[in-house]
Write an enzyme that holds these catalytic residues in place. Sequence first.
Site, PDB file in Angstrom:
ATOM      1  N   PRO A   2      12.611 -22.639  26.354  1.00  0.00           N
ATOM      2  CA  PRO A   2      14.153 -22.573  26.599  1.00  0.00           C
ATOM      3  C   PRO A   2      14.674 -23.606  25.913  1.00  0.00           C
ATOM      4  O   PRO A   2      14.286 -24.842  25.714  1.00  0.00           O
ATOM      5  CB  PRO A   2      14.076 -22.807  28.125  1.00  0.00           C
ATOM      6  CG  PRO A   2      12.669 -22.922  28.585  1.00  0.00           C
ATOM      7  CD  PRO A   2      11.544 -22.980  27.506  1.00  0.00           C
ATOM      8  N   LYS A  52      17.497 -30.198  27.219  1.00  0.00           N
ATOM      9  CA  LYS A  52      16.403 -29.323  27.929  1.00  0.00           C
ATOM     10  C   LYS A  52      16.143 -29.905  29.241  1.00  0.00           C
ATOM     11  O   LYS A  52      15.164 -29.444  29.890  1.00  0.00           O
ATOM     12  CB  LYS A  52      15.252 -29.135  26.994  1.00  0.00           C
ATOM     13  CG  LYS A  52      15.589 -28.565  25.736  1.00  0.00           C
ATOM     14  CD  LYS A  52      14.453 -28.617  24.758  1.00  0.00           C
ATOM     15  CE  LYS A  52      14.629 -27.872  23.422  1.00  0.00           C
ATOM     16  NZ  LYS A  52      13.630 -27.945  22.662  1.00  0.00           N
ATOM     17  N   ARG A 268       5.621 -27.095  14.900  1.00  0.00           N
ATOM     18  CA  ARG A 268       6.118 -25.688  15.494  1.00  0.00           C
ATOM     19  C   ARG A 268       6.370 -24.859  14.118  1.00  0.00           C
ATOM     20  O   ARG A 268       6.565 -25.418  13.171  1.00  0.00           O
ATOM     21  CB  ARG A 268       7.531 -25.818  16.093  1.00  0.00           C
ATOM     22  CG  ARG A 268       7.428 -27.026  17.139  1.00  0.00           C
ATOM     23  CD  ARG A 268       6.720 -26.244  18.569  1.00  0.00           C
ATOM     24  NE  ARG A 268       7.809 -25.091  18.826  1.00  0.00           N
ATOM     25  CZ  ARG A 268       8.748 -25.044  19.761  1.00  0.00           C
ATOM     26  NH1 ARG A 268       9.393 -26.339  19.947  1.00  0.00           N
ATOM     27  NH2 ARG A 268       9.357 -24.002  19.783  1.00  0.00           N
TER      28      ARG A 268
END
Length: 283
Positions: A2, A52, A268
């Site tokens: 998210p 976040k 990532r």
Amino acid sequence: VPEGHTLFRLARDQNAQFAGRPVRVSSPQGRFAESAALLDGRVLRRVESYGKHLFQVYEPGDAIVHIHLGLYGKVLAGAGAAPEAKGALRLRLEGPGAEGEGEWADLRGATVCELITRAERTAILAELGPDPLHPRPAGPAGSAADGARAAARMARSSKPVAALLMDQAVLAGVGNVYRAELLYRHRVDPLLPGRDLVAQDWAAMWADLVSLMRAGVRAGRIVTTLPEHRSRRSGPARDEDRCYVYRRAGLPCRVCGTTVATAVLVGRNLFWCPTCQNRPVGE
Ligand SMILES: [Zn+2]
């Protein structure tokens, strides 16, 4: 994972469900049981997001539940009676709802779910860069406005812009999708060192990020493509048309046709168009 817009929506939804009313707090799984027992029956004053992170502020006293969803965290919520508690249910909130019809919200799989104090929240926030969804005005003592604060961090770094955008101390709330798409929309080479990013370019990127993330809050999903770059020009973007480069490795660039590239950067997957994002610095 998210990104900031998801947490912003979660805070908004939980405020609508629970804020200002007493809540039942439980941890059917047991991992948060001790803290849940302390909070059970208190009023949930408000829920806030920053980057976040999610903060549920309880009263009376100095009690905040700090949540970070991480890779696997999920919240399921609804009205009426909560479903039977099953599996690794870390945190369950149940409230009366605005009209007494009942509201519930279940948290599972979060990286962080902990009871903290206001001072601890302040310390967490101090470690985070500006959140494009929570713009703060330029402060006293000449402290810069948000976009400029992030710029100052980047200008001191030789790390690639693509790594800096994901660094929560530089910017809070940006994840892999917004990072890849923002770089594409501004035709910035992801491996450009932060200190070589032109100030004017960053100013445009920051403004764009603010509007993209606000759009993400409204729509509940990330859409970064212009209608003319989609397979269908009218109507809402189809899921496969939402992004320029994110998860499009091996497919042709929507603008120039070059094959979208991918590589791992700081653990990532990064996606970019080697042609569109190869312009000389400052052009
Ligand atoms: Zn291209």
